[in-house]
Design a protein around this motif. Structure first.
Motif, PDB file in Angstrom:
ATOM      1  N   SER A 856      -7.745  -7.637  10.927  1.00 23.47           N
ATOM      2  CA  SER A 856      -6.504  -7.097  10.358  1.00 23.47           C
ATOM      3  C   SER A 856      -5.325  -8.034  10.576  1.00 23.47           C
ATOM      4  CB  SER A 856      -6.219  -5.718  10.968  1.00 23.47           C
ATOM      5  OG  SER A 856      -6.183  -5.816  12.400  1.00 23.47           O
ATOM      6  N   ALA A 857      -4.671  -7.915  11.738  1.00 27.18           N
ATOM      7  CA  ALA A 857      -3.374  -8.570  11.931  1.00 27.18           C
ATOM      8  C   ALA A 857      -3.472 -10.091  11.963  1.00 27.18           C
ATOM      9  CB  ALA A 857      -2.745  -8.060  13.232  1.00 27.18           C
ATOM     10  N   MET A 858      -4.439 -10.635  12.706  1.00 29.09           N
ATOM     11  CA  MET A 858      -4.513 -12.092  12.851  1.00 29.09           C
ATOM     12  C   MET A 858      -4.795 -12.774  11.513  1.00 29.09           C
ATOM     13  SD  MET A 858      -3.825 -12.417  16.030  1.00 29.09           S
ATOM     14  CE  MET A 858      -4.177 -14.118  16.381  1.00 29.09           C
ATOM     15  N   ALA A 859      -5.557 -12.108  10.649  1.00 30.43           N
ATOM     16  CA  ALA A 859      -5.895 -12.711   9.357  1.00 30.43           C
ATOM     17  C   ALA A 859      -4.692 -12.858   8.449  1.00 30.43           C
ATOM     18  CB  ALA A 859      -6.956 -11.859   8.657  1.00 30.43           C
ATOM     19  N   TRP A 860      -3.607 -12.127   8.728  1.00 35.71           N
ATOM     20  CA  TRP A 860      -2.401 -12.213   7.901  1.00 35.71           C
ATOM     21  C   TRP A 860      -1.493 -13.345   8.349  1.00 35.71           C
ATOM     22  CZ3 TRP A 860      -1.285  -9.024   3.693  1.00 35.71           C
ATOM     23  CH2 TRP A 860      -2.227  -8.009   3.464  1.00 35.71           C
ATOM     24  N   LYS A 861      -1.859 -13.972   9.442  1.00 33.68           N
ATOM     25  CA  LYS A 861      -1.006 -15.051   9.962  1.00 33.68           C
ATOM     26  C   LYS A 861      -1.776 -16.346  10.223  1.00 33.68           C
ATOM     27  CE  LYS A 861       3.021 -12.984  10.327  1.00 33.68           C
ATOM     28  NZ  LYS A 861       4.256 -13.506   9.696  1.00 33.68           N
ATOM     29  N   PHE A1003      -9.185   0.089  -3.700  1.00 31.36           N
ATOM     30  CA  PHE A1003      -9.928  -0.690  -2.705  1.00 31.36           C
ATOM     31  C   PHE A1003      -9.038  -1.008  -1.507  1.00 31.36           C
ATOM     32  CE2 PHE A1003     -11.213  -4.756  -0.861  1.00 31.36           C
ATOM     33  CZ  PHE A1003     -12.530  -4.473  -0.524  1.00 31.36           C
ATOM     34  N   GLU A1004      -7.800  -1.414  -1.768  1.00 32.18           N
ATOM     35  CA  GLU A1004      -6.887  -1.740  -0.671  1.00 32.18           C
ATOM     36  C   GLU A1004      -6.624  -0.521   0.197  1.00 32.18           C
ATOM     37  OE1 GLU A1004      -2.371  -3.498   0.014  1.00 32.18           O
ATOM     38  OE2 GLU A1004      -3.296  -3.531  -1.978  1.00 32.18           O
ATOM     39  N   ARG A1005      -6.514   0.636  -0.433  1.00 35.43           N
ATOM     40  CA  ARG A1005      -6.277   1.852   0.350  1.00 35.43           C
ATOM     41  C   ARG A1005      -7.493   2.231   1.183  1.00 35.43           C
ATOM     42  NH1 ARG A1005      -3.032   3.457  -4.228  1.00 35.43           N
ATOM     43  NH2 ARG A1005      -4.839   4.289  -5.310  1.00 35.43           N
ATOM     44  N   SER A1006      -8.687   1.884   0.699  1.00 34.70           N
ATOM     45  CA  SER A1006      -9.900   2.281   1.417  1.00 34.70           C
ATOM     46  C   SER A1006     -10.221   1.373   2.591  1.00 34.70           C
ATOM     47  CB  SER A1006     -11.091   2.312   0.453  1.00 34.70           C
ATOM     48  OG  SER A1006     -11.344   1.008  -0.048  1.00 34.70           O
ATOM     49  N   VAL A1007      -9.856   0.094   2.520  1.00 41.18           N
ATOM     50  CA  VAL A1007     -10.199  -0.834   3.609  1.00 41.18           C
ATOM     51  C   VAL A1007      -8.996  -1.207   4.459  1.00 41.18           C
ATOM     52  CG1 VAL A1007     -12.119  -1.787   2.308  1.00 41.18           C
ATOM     53  CG2 VAL A1007      -9.890  -2.899   2.167  1.00 41.18           C
ATOM     54  N   GLY A1008      -7.817  -0.736   4.137  1.00 45.94           N
ATOM     55  CA  GLY A1008      -6.655  -0.983   4.970  1.00 45.94           C
ATOM     56  C   GLY A1008      -6.213  -2.429   4.942  1.00 45.94           C
ATOM     57  N   ALA A1009      -6.025  -2.993   6.132  1.00 44.92           N
ATOM     58  CA  ALA A1009      -5.445  -4.328   6.249  1.00 44.92           C
ATOM     59  C   ALA A1009      -6.494  -5.413   6.361  1.00 44.92           C
ATOM     60  CB  ALA A1009      -4.532  -4.381   7.475  1.00 44.92           C
ATOM     61  N   SER A1010      -7.696  -5.167   5.928  1.00 43.32           N
ATOM     62  CA  SER A1010      -8.762  -6.157   6.052  1.00 43.32           C
ATOM     63  C   SER A1010      -8.449  -7.406   5.238  1.00 43.32           C
ATOM     64  CB  SER A1010     -10.081  -5.552   5.570  1.00 43.32           C
ATOM     65  OG  SER A1010     -11.085  -6.545   5.450  1.00 43.32           O
ATOM     66  N   PHE A1011      -8.945  -8.539   5.728  1.00 39.76           N
ATOM     67  CA  PHE A1011      -8.739  -9.805   5.018  1.00 39.76           C
ATOM     68  C   PHE A1011      -9.386  -9.807   3.633  1.00 39.76           C
ATOM     69  CE2 PHE A1011     -12.493 -10.288   7.731  1.00 39.76           C
ATOM     70  CZ  PHE A1011     -13.448 -10.637   6.793  1.00 39.76           C
ATOM     71  N   MET A1012     -10.318  -8.885   3.388  1.00 43.07           N
ATOM     72  CA  MET A1012     -10.969  -8.831   2.079  1.00 43.07           C
ATOM     73  C   MET A1012     -10.011  -8.387   0.979  1.00 43.07           C
ATOM     74  SD  MET A1012     -14.611  -7.236   3.307  1.00 43.07           S
ATOM     75  CE  MET A1012     -15.393  -7.438   1.725  1.00 43.07           C
ATOM     76  N   VAL A1013      -8.865  -7.811   1.382  1.00 44.41           N
ATOM     77  CA  VAL A1013      -7.863  -7.415   0.400  1.00 44.41           C
ATOM     78  C   VAL A1013      -7.307  -8.639  -0.320  1.00 44.41           C
ATOM     79  CG1 VAL A1013      -5.568  -6.395   0.157  1.00 44.41           C
ATOM     80  CG2 VAL A1013      -7.252  -5.297   1.606  1.00 44.41           C
ATOM     81  N   ILE A1015      -8.664 -11.558  -1.407  1.00 47.28           N
ATOM     82  CA  ILE A1015      -9.426 -12.055  -2.548  1.00 47.28           C
ATOM     83  C   ILE A1015      -9.573 -10.980  -3.616  1.00 47.28           C
ATOM     84  CG2 ILE A1015     -11.693 -11.493  -1.561  1.00 47.28           C
ATOM     85  CD1 ILE A1015     -12.760 -14.064  -2.816  1.00 47.28           C
ATOM     86  N   GLU A1016      -9.700  -9.719  -3.201  1.00 49.10           N
ATOM     87  CA  GLU A1016      -9.859  -8.643  -4.185  1.00 49.10           C
ATOM     88  C   GLU A1016      -8.600  -8.503  -5.023  1.00 49.10           C
ATOM     89  OE1 GLU A1016      -9.781  -4.686  -5.977  1.00 49.10           O
ATOM     90  OE2 GLU A1016      -8.416  -5.423  -4.413  1.00 49.10           O
ATOM     91  N   THR A1017      -7.432  -8.552  -4.375  1.00 44.54           N
ATOM     92  CA  THR A1017      -6.177  -8.457  -5.108  1.00 44.54           C
ATOM     93  C   THR A1017      -5.983  -9.665  -6.025  1.00 44.54           C
ATOM     94  OG1 THR A1017      -5.238  -7.247  -3.230  1.00 44.54           O
ATOM     95  CG2 THR A1017      -3.695  -8.129  -4.852  1.00 44.54           C
ATOM     96  N   TYR A1018      -6.312 -10.833  -5.508  1.00 44.01           N
ATOM     97  CA  TYR A1018      -6.179 -12.051  -6.317  1.00 44.01           C
ATOM     98  C   TYR A1018      -7.076 -12.003  -7.543  1.00 44.01           C
ATOM     99  CZ  TYR A1018      -7.082 -16.911  -7.668  1.00 44.01           C
ATOM    100  OH  TYR A1018      -7.268 -18.070  -8.379  1.00 44.01           O
ATOM    101  N   HIS A1019      -8.290 -11.556  -7.386  1.00 48.29           N
ATOM    102  CA  HIS A1019      -9.214 -11.528  -8.529  1.00 48.29           C
ATOM    103  C   HIS A1019      -8.770 -10.502  -9.566  1.00 48.29           C
ATOM    104  CE1 HIS A1019     -12.856 -13.502  -6.321  1.00 48.29           C
ATOM    105  NE2 HIS A1019     -11.836 -14.321  -6.493  1.00 48.29           N
ATOM    106  N   ARG A1020      -8.258  -9.382  -9.122  1.00 49.71           N
ATOM    107  CA  ARG A1020      -7.742  -8.414 -10.097  1.00 49.71           C
ATOM    108  C   ARG A1020      -6.573  -9.006 -10.874  1.00 49.71           C
ATOM    109  NH1 ARG A1020      -5.403  -3.658  -8.230  1.00 49.71           N
ATOM    110  NH2 ARG A1020      -5.467  -4.305  -6.040  1.00 49.71           N
TER     111      ARG A1020
END
Length: 1614
Positions: A856-861, A1003-1013, A1015-1020
């Motif tokens: 979560s947090a570390m992946a955002w920085k 998807f973002e609401r289901s996985v929260g702050a995961s780093f997978m958000v 690439i998923e947001t970018y691809h959309r």
């Protein structure tokens, strides 16, 4: 002894023998099953070198053999029969090997170390068991097979190990190793030489530099955990310490790094391991509060042993671990054996070599079942398994033994003696040698010095050995000829086990030796020398001895009579005499001796069992711990709760905790309740039992809510209240979270360094309970209460100090701050603090803390490339403590999720998947398995992705149709994510954009702050921009711009992972804004950034988008011309496959090429995935995932149209999961409910088996045969609007099946009959109920099984199953799959005969499981009513094919099968039973008991005429006896005829046969028993949900429209 006298008697001159190199200090390595003859191939004894006049090494016929011990000279030229003097082998038979001869005449054994310290009598056969590899008689095939396995292991493993370690892969690397492990199991009866065959590999290892580690299980200590494995690993530690001391620092460093404090688990078992470590580790003490070790203990031990094995096999390559006597292995040892063989991460060659006695292993033994399991595992876990069977000697083998030992004997005499030996010993090798030894000792075999030949009188031998029933008796006889003192010493040694130390036997002998002997007592060293010389034992290391063979130990155990408490005496003396170090090593063996001899159940030894149980728990040997604890409890006194409360509580605690781990929840709960019910037990002592009770609720009974409430109640007792009322939990959680976040923000990170750790035991317990509440709430979906518990634990950190959950709670809070508040700076700070506190919080939740913080947090920085190694740290940290859930998430993030997001080659990612899958399966982590299968299927599709339409997420690994059970809340995000990736890389950008609009931010609401958000947001966003540029539609433009702005904010807040995402999206926005020059530069910036990061997939995609941009008409020509030169300049330095990145490849519609770019160049040759399956989330697919429903739309003709509702009612087909589950009864209840909702209800049973004759029509004399249930339904409900012929179109009488198979009956005719009847009934009815025959597959042999008929008639299926959870679910699944095969939709399920006490539980969980797994509702849950299963007398008439002799009017009286009794007592006792037992009891007696029959009639008459008693006489009597053999007396029959109202039945069975058939009988409903039919309908109908049934079986239009089929939006809202 005068050496000259000896020399005169010898058959050769001692001067002819010369010494050879031998190491007298080397301990012997012989053991169980060493009873094989030791001779060279030509017949010589290989222990002696027969020199001639030539020099050593140069004489003819002599060969030199090099080995690790030195050089061995083996004589190969020996005189044969008929020579002037016997060979050296004759000296073996004469047994000359005394110390005096050896010293004076230089006779030194060459290869044998077995008897080097022995003194033998002159004419003994005692040493025919000595042998070398060259002299294994009759074992060439077995040895050759064993050596082949060894050579194969070494050959296949060399390259693999070199490759992995040269690449610097860590020990826990997930790379899948080759088949470098061998499992060889040698079986055979005891005494066949199995162990000696196994030890032939020792020489092989000496040549390769490997190590042969040996351990042996003991027949006296079959419950001692890990005994042989610990012994073998102890030998490895000694070997490393003595032979390779330079490797110790590396081993120590690796152990401390990978295991940390968990190494204490291993030191408990392997004391020698402490020599390789820096500090001596203390014993682990049992904790009364922390039960994490219990929950994950086996996983911890598995990981620790595997790490140690990988280190040892690397240092001692190749390594063979030989475990002898596996038939006596305990469960923990067998589990560890499986763990070592299935370790796919060990790159080093290792062989697990085991021997066991085949006669002691059957289908019920632990070893047999473990072998069967390993046979199934070998292919998946890539180890090779070989089983070698060693059989008895045949006559020619024994003849070879005799001929080699006595080469000068007459060959015919040798043959006859061999036949006699075979007859007396049955070919058992050990017995053969003992038999020959006995013959020589009794002078039945002699050497004639005059003729220089061996001779014997066969008749005399046969007569003298006639009474030898078992040669094992010979051993006892030989021992009993020894002095009493030696016999006593042998017996004491035998009870110490297969291997015993000098310290142990000294302690026992010094204490009890004087009691066992008369006169002066010899010292232990002298006695050891005596039994050593007699070849009963051999040296095993410096301070240990072991028995030469198990049979010798068994004989010694029984050599002299002993008292029952003898073993207790030995165990007690060891317990109080051994020093603490030796006692800790031998604790299990000592306690086993005490328990075996404690025949008087003396309570003072309960504490001894407690100590053993604590040690067993510390090493995760829960079976042994449970046995010791239970034994200790049995020894406690009656007033245990007063006199020894503390000891009692400890034993009960261990027993409860171990029983729950072993799956014995009932026993565990009983232990808990017994302690918790005593007021004298303190709250602190009760706490561990309460925690165990909570585990029963949560883990066994799956009552998460009840377990949570139980924890909250315990917290309340400890003074910790989380909330005031449940209604206030959300508000209180929000307030508490905000206050905690504010408090943490104001607290400097450096201040944690000065903060102490929590010490108060009560507060530690509160923290543990809060952790349980948090996890239970998360599992049950109560997030608010979970957050409240988290904040409370953080408060306790400030109030009492750092505790085990401090770091994990801060990590969880960082996830909350990032997910909800989008406060990345604060979340990053909390995560950093959590990681800072890891070392001080202990090791229990390190893996969880690291995983959450970096996900979560570390992946955002931080760049994902930087943090990815930390996920592997999370994996090892979690695995160390047995937390397989977080360990496997860490491994999957490290090897799959992040490498894919970083654009690593797909082949590299796929290579790691098999090993990860094995680890997930081994840990039974179902969610991880499902997630990995989804991702693997996506990767496989991307490898071979077509460039046309978007492929569906289905194939061999995963598909929606095949994996309906996987569509749960937890797995849906994975499915959605992987489908999105397939859309992104497809050519149809517009379809991908539509999907992106439809999904939104779910998807973002289901996985929260995961780093997978990221690439998923970018691809959309990328798909939306591609569609917007292509179509210029506003909806795409707005959504794309919104996502771009969001990612732009992420980048500005310090997220380095989205830099080129934003650059690319800005380029796309510039194209929309017609700023082409800006777009050109932004594309180039994005490409430069992505290529620098080597993200292959995005490099290809952005290049493609850049090429599409250059193809636009409005783009200036100079921009187009610069394209190729730009790509060459940017991509060449990074070696990113320039041939693929040409302008032609970047033209629109070539996204598939970028998928293949992510694979290696060989990916194009791989086979494509199987895309057969059901359309995913299609609106036309059924809610049950069955796809297209009908093969022919004409089936809709059977639907009934209801004008009032405007809906179509589909036929309802009732089928069962098996026999006797209440299908007909449920059908009656459904029919009753339908009759109340429709005017006319039709009924049909298409295929019937049990049929009766009825009139073809009302008033007709013509009879037809129809199914009996048809008669019941038609007559009971008055279905006069339909006729019998249509209700039962096909019946299956006897012989029908054969006629169908022979072709006499046509399938088409059957179908025509069924369809015609159904059409007639449907035409006249508003709704139709169809009853099947048995389960869904019944009728398959005639082509008309229930599922097929339901499909044919367009009916919805209602399945009936018996009550329960697991078994009912399994049976439903089998029938569901068949329905799926035929395209039959299941409307719902009815669970019948549910135990009333478990009604609510069954109803809740079966409904939840079916809806989550299949999307099928529970239509009814019906409690059991025993009356419906009680047979009436009429049922018994049909069962036995008889009629009541009297009482015919009572044929419909029912009797409970539990009230059926066979009468074998006296008449008086029978009459008492008639008056005392329940009035309605069924008695069975034999026809010969006239007294009972008359008494029964008399009691009936008495009750009938009595006016004093209100008790009714409702009993019945069954009289049994075979016709023709027994008959009724005339007087008795007259009395029966005189009582026509008294129910008596005659049955042609024995009494026991009648009783058995009644108990096994399930009565069926019939039209005669109207009362039971109505009771059944009245009982069943209220429990059936007819509203849901109607909703599921009706449609709003005439075309097929599945009601309740979920749309994509509905599924995503889950």
């Amino acid at each position: 002894m005068d050496s000259s006298i000896i020399e005169d008697e010898l058959p050769f001159q001692l001067s002819e023998l010369k010494p050879s190199d031998d190491n007298d200090d080397e301990p012997s390595e012989f053991g169980d099953d060493d009873a094989l003859l030791s001779v060279a191939p030509d017949g010589s004894d290989d222990r002696y070198s027969h020199s001639g006049t030539q020099e050593k090494g140069s004489q003819t016929g002599t060969q030199t053999k090099s080995s690790q011990e030195g050089t061995q000279t083996i004589n190969t030229s020996t005189n044969r029969s008929g020579s002037d003097s016997p060979s050296v082998s004759a000296s073996v038979l004469t047994g000359i090997k005394t110390a005096e001869v050896r010293k004076s005449k230089n006779i030194v054994p060459i290869t044998s170390q077995h008897h080097k310290n022995s003194n033998l009598n002159r004419k003994s056969l005692e040493h025919v068991s000595d042998f070398s590899l060259d002299g294994l008689v009759g074992r060439d095939s077995e040895v050759s097979q064993l050596k082949s396995c060894f050579d194969r292991m070494v050959g296949e493993a060399t390259n693999n190990a070199a490759e992995i370690y040269s690449n610097g892969a860590p020990l826990s690397s997930s790379k899948f190793c080759l088949s470098n492990k061998e499992v060889v199991l040698i079986s055979g009866p005891g005494g066949m030489g199995k162990s000696r065959v196994a030890r032939t590999l020792k020489d092989e290892l000496g040549e390769t530099g490997g190590f042969f580690a040996e351990g042996k299980f003991d027949m006296n200590s079959t419950d001692e955990p890990y005994s042989a494995i610990a012994n073998a690993f102890g030998k490895i530690c000694q070997h490393i310490k003595n032979e390779t001391p330079d490797a110790i620092p590396t081993i120590r460093q690796t152990i401390e790094k990978q295991l940390g404090d968990e190494v204490q688990l291993l030191v408990q078992l392997i004391p020698d391991l402490s020599d390789l470590l820096k500090d001596e580790h203390e014993s682990i003490r049992h904790s009364n509060i922390d039960i994490t070790g219990l929950e994950n203990g086996l996983d911890r031990m598995r990981y620790a042993f595997r790490v140690l094995t990988r280190l040892f096999t690397k240092e001692c390559t190749p390594m063979v671990v030989f475990l002898d006597d596996l038939q006596w292995a305990d469960l923990s040892s067998l589990q560890m054996l499986e763990f070592l063989t299935t370790d796919t991460q060990n790159p080093n060659p290792m062989m697990i070599l085991g021997c066991y006695r085949s006669e002691e292993v059957d289908e019920n033994s632990l070893l047999y079942n473990k072998i069967v399991a390993m046979r199934k595992q070998r292919d998946r876990h890539r180890f090779l398994m070989t089983e070698i069977e060693v059989g008895p000697f045949e006559s020619h083998n024994i003849e070879e033994v005799i001929t080699m030992a006595a080469p000068c004997a007459n060959q015919e005499d040798c043959r006859k003696l061999a036949e006699l030996c075979l007859k007396r010993t049955l070919g058992n090798v050990f017995f053969v040698l003992e038999f020959l030894r006995m013959l020589q000792l009794e002078a039945l075999v002699q050497y004639d010095f005059s003729t220089r030949k061996w001779s014997w009188d066969l008749a005399k031998i046969e007569e003298a050995t006639m009474s030898t029933a078992n040669v094992a008796v010979l051993l006892k006889e030989r021992m009993r000829k020894l002095p009493q003192e030696v016999q006593a010493f042998l017996q004491c040694s035998a009870y110490l086990g297969s291997t015993f130390s000098v310290a142990s036997i000294t302690a026992v002998w010094n204490t009890y030796g004087r009691r066992l002997t008369e006169g002066e007592m010899q010292k232990v060293p002298a006695l050891l020398d005596t039994i050593l010389e007699k070849d009963f034992v051999e040296k095993y290391g410096a301070r240990h001895y072991r028995w030469v063979h198990d049979k010798i130990q068994e004989a010694a155990l029984d050599v002299r009579p002993i008292r029952e408490s003898f073993q207790l005496d030995i165990g007690t003396s060891l317990y109080y005499s051994l020093d603490p170090v030796h006692l800790e090593e031998d604790l299990f063996a000592v306690v086993d001796l005490i328990n075996a001899g404690n025949v008087m159940k003396r309570p003072e030894y309960a504490e001894v069992n407690l100590r053993a149980a604590q040690k067993a728990m510390a090493v995760s040997a829960y079976t042994a711990a449970s046995k010791y604890a239970s034994h200790g409890i049995d020894l406690l006194e009656k007033n245990k709760w007063v006199e020894s409360r503390s000891l009692t509580v400890k034993l009960y605690t261990i027993s409860a905790e171990t029983e729950i781990v072993l799956g014995n929840a009932v026993v565990a709960e009983e232990r808990c309740e017994e302690v918790l019910s005593h007021e004298a037990v303190s709250d602190a002592e009760k706490l561990p039992l309460k925690l165990t009770k909570e585990r029963i609720l949560s883990s066994v009974q799956m009552q998460l809510g009840a377990a949570r409430d139980y924890c909250l109640e315990m917290l309340k007792e400890l003074g910790c209240v989380l909330f005031r009322t449940k209604l206030m939990i959300p508000v209180q959680a929000l307030r508490k979270s905000l206050a905690t976040i504010k408090k943490l923000k104001a607290f400097p990170k450096e201040s944690y360094d000065t903060m102490g750790t929590i010490q108060d035991r009560k507060q530690k317990a509160i923290v543990h309970l809060l952790s349980r509440v948090m996890y239970l709430c998360l599992a049950d979906g109560d997030f608010m209460l979970s957050q409240l518990a988290t904040c409370k634990m953080i408060d306790m950190t400030f109030q009492f100090g750092i505790h085990e959950a401090s770091a994990a709670c801060l990590s969880s809070l960082s996830l909350l701050v990032v997910s909800i508040n989008h406060d990345y700076e604060t979340g990053f700070r909390f995560a950093e603090t959590a990681l800072h506190l890891i070392e001080r919080s202990g090791n229990l939740r390190n893996g969880e803390t690291i995983m959450i913080a970096y996900t979560s947090a570390m992946a955002w920085k931080r760049l994902l490339e930087e943090i990815n190694p930390q996920f592997f740290v999370s994996y090892t940290e979690a695995l160390r403590i047995g937390d397989t859930e977080y360990a496997l998430w860490g491994l999957m993030a490290h090897d799959v999720f992040i490498p894919y997001q970083l654009g690593r080659p797909l082949n590299d990612i796929l290579e790691d998947c098999p090993n990860m899958m094995l680890q997930c399966e081994e840990a039974s982590q179902s969610l991880h398995i499902l997630s990995l299968r989804v991702y693997k299927q996506m990767l496989l599709i991307l490898k071979t992705m077509p460039s046309t339409a978007t492929p569906e997420l289905k194939g061999e690994e995963f598909s929606i149709a095949k994996n309906r059970e996987e569509e749960d809340k937890a797995n849906l995000p994975n499915i959605v994510y992987c489908e999105g990736e397939l859309h992104f890389f497809s050519a149809d950008h517009e379809a991908a954009a539509k999907r992106a609009l439809k999904l939104g931010d779910n998807f973002e609401r289901s996985v929260g702050a995961s780093f997978m958000v990221f690439i998923e947001t970018y691809h959309r966003a990328a798909c939306l921009y591609a569609a917007a540029i292509k179509t210029n539609q506003r909806k795409y433009k707005g959504a794309a711009k919104k996502l771009r702005n969001r990612m732009d904010k992420w980048e500005k807040r310090g997220n380095p992972n989205v830099m080129y995402y934003v650059q690319h999206l800005n380029a796309e926005q510039a194209v929309l804004d017609k700023r082409f020059d800006d777009a050109d530069q932004l594309y180039k910036d994005a490409i430069e950034t992505v290529t620098a990061l080597k993200h292959l997939h995005h490099a290809g995609y952005i290049c493609e988008r850049y090429a599409n941009f250059l193809e636009l008409d409005r783009v200036r020509e100079p921009l187009r011309l610069s394209f190729n030169s730009f790509l060459i300049r940017i991509l060449t330095p990074y070696n990113m496959g320039m041939p693929h990145l040409t302008r032609k490849a970047c033209l629109p519609g070539n996204s598939a090429k970028w998928c293949r770019l992510m694979s290696s160049s060989s990916s194009s040759s791989s086979s494509s995935s199987n895309h057969n399956g059901i359309q995913h989330f299609s609106s036309s697919s059924s809610s049950d995932g069955y796809g297209k429903r009908f093969k022919n739309p004409s089936q809709q003709k059977y639907w009934a149209y209801n004008r009032a509702t405007g809906r179509h009612q589909r036929p309802i087909f009732v089928a069962a999961t098996k026999q006797h589950v209440g299908k007909t009864t449920t059908s009656l209840a459904i029919m009753s409910g339908l009759k109340k909702r429709f005017d006319k209800v039709g009924f049909i049973k298409p295929v019937g088996q049990q049929h009766v004759a009825v009139p073809s029509s009302k008033g007709s004399d013509e009879m037809i045969r129809v199914d009996k249930d048809v008669v019941l339904v038609r007559e009971h409900f008055g279905l006069d609007h339909i006729n019998y012929q249509d209700m039962s179109p096909v019946i299956v009488p006897r012989g029908y099946t054969r006629d169908y198979v022979d072709g006499k009956i046509s399938f088409d005719d059957q179908v025509e009959a069924v369809e015609s009847s159904m059409a007639h009934i449907a035409e006249k009815s508003d709704a139709v109920l169809i009853e099947g025959t048995g389960h869904c597959a019944v009728g398959s042999i005639v082509g008309l099984n229930n599922a097929k008929v339901a499909s044919l008639l367009g009916a919805d299926m209602v399945l009936i199953a018996n009550g329960g959870l697991g078994k009912a679910f399994d049976e439903l699944e089998l029938n569901r799959i068949l329905c799926q095969h035929y395209g039959v939709r299941i409307a719902g399920v009815v669970i019948n005969k549910v135990i009333p006490e478990k009604y609510e539980q069954t109803k809740k969980y079966i409904a939840k499981a079916m809806m989550q797994t299949w999307g099928i509702p529970l239509l009814g849950c019906i409690p059991d009513r025993p009356f419906l299963g009680c047979p009436a007398l009429a049922d018994l008439e049909r069962l036995f094919g008889t009629k009541l002799l009297s009482g015919g009017d009572l044929r419909l009286r029912h009797y409970n099968t539990s009230d059926v009794n066979i009468v074998t007592t006296s008449l008086t006792r029978f009459l008492e039973n008639l008056r005392q037992k329940p009035a309605r009891t069924l008695y069975i007696c034999h026809v010969t008991r006239d007294d009972l029959i008359v008494g029964f009639l008399g009691e009936f008459q008495r009750a009938k005429t009595s006016t004093k008693s209100d008790r009714k006489f409702e009993a019945a009597l069954i009289v049994c006896g075979r016709e023709g053999k027994y008959s009724y007396s005339k007087e008795v029959m007259e009395m029966i005829d005189g009582h026509p109202e008294c129910p008596i039945m005659a049955v042609q069975k024995t009494t026991h046969e009648a009783l058995k058939e009644i108990h096994n009988f399930t009565p069926k409903l019939n039209i005669d028993d109207t009362n039971r039919v109505q009771v059944a309908v009245n009982h069943y109908e209220p429990y059936i949900d007819f509203e849901e049934l109607m909703r599921r079986t009706t449609s709003s239009n005439s075309s097929f429209n599945e009601p309740g089929a979920p749309s994509l939006e509905e599924i995503m809202r889950l």
